[in-house]
Design a protein around this motif. Structure first.
Motif, PDB file in Angstrom:
ATOM      1  N   VAL A  37       0.820  -1.212   0.000  1.00 57.45           N
ATOM      2  CA  VAL A  37       0.000   0.000   0.000  1.00 57.45           C
ATOM      3  C   VAL A  37       0.854   1.262   0.000  1.00 57.45           C
ATOM      4  CG1 VAL A  37      -0.226   0.194   2.519  1.00 57.45           C
ATOM      5  CG2 VAL A  37      -2.062   1.057   1.026  1.00 57.45           C
ATOM      6  N   HIS A  38       2.073   1.181   0.560  1.00 56.25           N
ATOM      7  CA  HIS A  38       2.940   2.362   0.626  1.00 56.25           C
ATOM      8  C   HIS A  38       3.379   2.826  -0.759  1.00 56.25           C
ATOM      9  CE1 HIS A  38       2.987   2.281   4.920  1.00 56.25           C
ATOM     10  NE2 HIS A  38       3.560   1.094   4.977  1.00 56.25           N
ATOM     11  N   PHE A  39       3.430   1.925  -1.729  1.00 58.90           N
ATOM     12  CA  PHE A  39       3.827   2.332  -3.073  1.00 58.90           C
ATOM     13  C   PHE A  39       2.762   3.223  -3.711  1.00 58.90           C
ATOM     14  CE2 PHE A  39       6.702  -1.212  -2.449  1.00 58.90           C
ATOM     15  CZ  PHE A  39       7.869  -0.730  -3.011  1.00 58.90           C
ATOM     16  N   HIS A 102      14.299  -7.830  -9.288  1.00 61.67           N
ATOM     17  CA  HIS A 102      13.361  -7.746 -10.401  1.00 61.67           C
ATOM     18  C   HIS A 102      12.215  -6.812 -10.020  1.00 61.67           C
ATOM     19  CE1 HIS A 102      15.581 -11.375 -11.498  1.00 61.67           C
ATOM     20  NE2 HIS A 102      15.167 -11.166 -12.732  1.00 61.67           N
ATOM     21  N   LEU A 103      11.677  -6.140 -11.011  1.00 64.21           N
ATOM     22  CA  LEU A 103      10.609  -5.169 -10.780  1.00 64.21           C
ATOM     23  C   LEU A 103       9.337  -5.584 -11.503  1.00 64.21           C
ATOM     24  CD1 LEU A 103      12.545  -1.772 -11.247  1.00 64.21           C
ATOM     25  CD2 LEU A 103      12.256  -3.121  -9.152  1.00 64.21           C
ATOM     26  N   SER A 135       9.957   3.397 -12.810  1.00 58.63           N
ATOM     27  CA  SER A 135       8.636   3.399 -13.436  1.00 58.63           C
ATOM     28  C   SER A 135       8.486   2.217 -14.377  1.00 58.63           C
ATOM     29  CB  SER A 135       8.397   4.699 -14.191  1.00 58.63           C
ATOM     30  OG  SER A 135       9.354   4.855 -15.225  1.00 58.63           O
ATOM     31  N   CYS A 136       7.256   1.888 -14.685  1.00 58.61           N
ATOM     32  CA  CYS A 136       6.940   0.795 -15.599  1.00 58.61           C
ATOM     33  C   CYS A 136       7.251   1.223 -17.028  1.00 58.61           C
ATOM     34  CB  CYS A 136       5.465   0.422 -15.470  1.00 58.61           C
ATOM     35  SG  CYS A 136       4.902  -0.785 -16.691  1.00 58.61           S
ATOM     36  N   PRO A 137       8.005   0.448 -17.784  1.00 60.15           N
ATOM     37  CA  PRO A 137       8.350   0.831 -19.154  1.00 60.15           C
ATOM     38  C   PRO A 137       7.165   0.755 -20.120  1.00 60.15           C
ATOM     39  CG  PRO A 137       9.179  -1.362 -18.681  1.00 60.15           C
ATOM     40  CD  PRO A 137       8.651  -0.820 -17.383  1.00 60.15           C
ATOM     41  N   THR A 138       6.088   0.118 -19.695  1.00 62.80           N
ATOM     42  CA  THR A 138       4.919  -0.010 -20.567  1.00 62.80           C
ATOM     43  C   THR A 138       3.937   1.135 -20.395  1.00 62.80           C
ATOM     44  OG1 THR A 138       5.075  -2.424 -20.586  1.00 62.80           O
ATOM     45  CG2 THR A 138       2.955  -1.469 -21.203  1.00 62.80           C
ATOM     46  N   GLY A 140       4.225   3.636 -17.667  1.00 62.74           N
ATOM     47  CA  GLY A 140       4.774   4.790 -16.978  1.00 62.74           C
ATOM     48  C   GLY A 140       4.381   4.914 -15.520  1.00 62.74           C
ATOM     49  N   ALA A 141       3.555   3.984 -15.016  1.00 63.62           N
ATOM     50  CA  ALA A 141       3.182   4.004 -13.606  1.00 63.62           C
ATOM     51  C   ALA A 141       4.390   3.631 -12.742  1.00 63.62           C
ATOM     52  CB  ALA A 141       2.030   3.037 -13.353  1.00 63.62           C
ATOM     53  N   LEU A 142       4.280   3.861 -11.462  1.00 65.59           N
ATOM     54  CA  LEU A 142       5.352   3.520 -10.534  1.00 65.59           C
ATOM     55  C   LEU A 142       5.639   2.027 -10.581  1.00 65.59           C
ATOM     56  CD1 LEU A 142       7.149   4.736  -8.194  1.00 65.59           C
ATOM     57  CD2 LEU A 142       5.383   3.871  -6.634  1.00 65.59           C
ATOM     58  N   ALA A 143       6.916   1.679 -10.566  1.00 68.25           N
ATOM     59  CA  ALA A 143       7.335   0.282 -10.463  1.00 68.25           C
ATOM     60  C   ALA A 143       7.621  -0.055  -9.002  1.00 68.25           C
ATOM     61  CB  ALA A 143       8.572   0.027 -11.312  1.00 68.25           C
ATOM     62  N   ARG A 144       7.647  -1.340  -8.706  1.00 72.54           N
ATOM     63  CA  ARG A 144       7.944  -1.835  -7.355  1.00 72.54           C
ATOM     64  C   ARG A 144       8.725  -3.134  -7.467  1.00 72.54           C
ATOM     65  NH1 ARG A 144       2.984  -5.454  -5.124  1.00 72.54           N
ATOM     66  NH2 ARG A 144       4.763  -6.835  -4.759  1.00 72.54           N
ATOM     67  N   PRO A 145       9.394  -3.555  -6.408  1.00 70.89           N
ATOM     68  CA  PRO A 145      10.072  -4.855  -6.460  1.00 70.89           C
ATOM     69  C   PRO A 145       9.082  -5.995  -6.663  1.00 70.89           C
ATOM     70  CG  PRO A 145      10.891  -3.539  -4.628  1.00 70.89           C
ATOM     71  CD  PRO A 145       9.682  -2.831  -5.159  1.00 70.89           C
ATOM     72  N   ASN A 146       9.521  -7.003  -7.394  1.00 67.62           N
ATOM     73  CA  ASN A 146       8.693  -8.178  -7.631  1.00 67.62           C
ATOM     74  C   ASN A 146       8.817  -9.128  -6.442  1.00 67.62           C
ATOM     75  OD1 ASN A 146       8.789 -11.153  -9.524  1.00 67.62           O
ATOM     76  ND2 ASN A 146       6.953  -9.926  -9.273  1.00 67.62           N
ATOM     77  N   ILE A 147       8.310  -8.664  -5.302  1.00 68.46           N
ATOM     78  CA  ILE A 147       8.387  -9.377  -4.033  1.00 68.46           C
ATOM     79  C   ILE A 147       6.971  -9.557  -3.485  1.00 68.46           C
ATOM     80  CG2 ILE A 147       9.099  -9.169  -1.610  1.00 68.46           C
ATOM     81  CD1 ILE A 147      11.542  -7.631  -2.561  1.00 68.46           C
TER      82      ILE A 147
END
Length: 240
Positions: A37-39, A102-103, A135-138, A140-147
């Motif tokens: 939720v913090h992202f 990984h993101l 950011s997401c390359p597709t 443009g939204a914020l990216a996050r770790p793939n965790i």
């Protein structure tokens, strides 16, 4: 496993706060920070925590115990997200909770993940990210770790599941499997249960754990020792 390389131990609030004093001042526990939720609500706080860990895990040198596993040709099932097994040279690693290296998109707009080829600048006093965030390359939204985080319904699991499925296929092809479980606690028992399941047929479980070494019904060997020390001792006895 990573603690013997100098990585912080997040078990228990006090241990987490010793590693990250700014969060102590804020009264934030690990479980609260490891919440997706913090992202959305406070991305600088979220990336401050994960960006610092990403840099820490990149620069930490794996201890000698990892080489013991490499010499044995071990396959790895881990809930660690730090990538230390790969950094040490392991190639068959199933990361059941994902990887900080990984993101993914926070939305997510797609099911793909990509390598975390990013550097996040952190203010050491506030432990908040400053400057541009990944950011997401597709879209443009914020990216996050793939965790897989706590209460996480947005995690993209495909990369991790593929490795877990590959390990399961290998397990079915191996007889007389020996399982070495290292530092798997009971608070999040994913690895502990997997190790017990994988060793159920043979009873060949070695549980290395300085805090919670107990084994149910005597189905294995308990070593209440740190990881590096225990692996070195096992190797020395196998070669004498």
């Amino acid at each position: 496993m990573g603690v013997d390389s100098g990585l912080p131990d997040f078990r228990g609030t006090e241990g987490f706060w010793r590693a990250y004093p700014p969060y102590h001042r804020l009264g934030l526990r690990f479980e609260e920070l490891a919440d997706p939720v913090h992202f959305t609500e406070d991305p600088e706080l979220a990336w401050g925590f994960y960006g610092h860990r990403l840099d820490l895990y990149r620069t930490t040198v794996p201890h000698a115990g990892f080489q013991v596993l490499l010499d044995w040709g071990a396959r790895v099932f881990t809930s660690n997200v730090d990538g230390q097994f790969q950094l040490a040279g392991c190639t068959d690693v199933a990361e059941v909770h994902g990887s900080i290296h990984h993101l993914q998109c926070t939305l997510p707009c797609r099911s793909e993940v990509w390598a975390a080829e990013v550097d996040v600048e952190i203010d050491p006093e506030s432990m908040r990210a400053v400057g541009p965030l990944p950011s997401c390359p597709t879209c443009g939204a914020l990216a996050r770790p793939n965790i897989l985080m706590f209460g996480d319904s947005w995690w993209v699991p495909h990369r991790s599941q593929s490795a877990v499925d590959s390990l399961a296929r290998w397990r079915r092809s191996v007889r007389d499997l020996a399982v070495v479980e290292i530092g798997a606690g009971q608070a999040v028992p994913t690895v502990r249960r997997y190790a017990e399941l994988a060793s159920a047929a043979s009873g060949r479980l070695i549980r290395i754990n300085p805090r919670e070494p107990e084994i149910r019904h005597g189905r294995g060997i308990s070593l209440p020792m740190p990881a590096a020390e225990a692996l070195a001792e096992i190797r020395s006895r196998l070669t004498t």
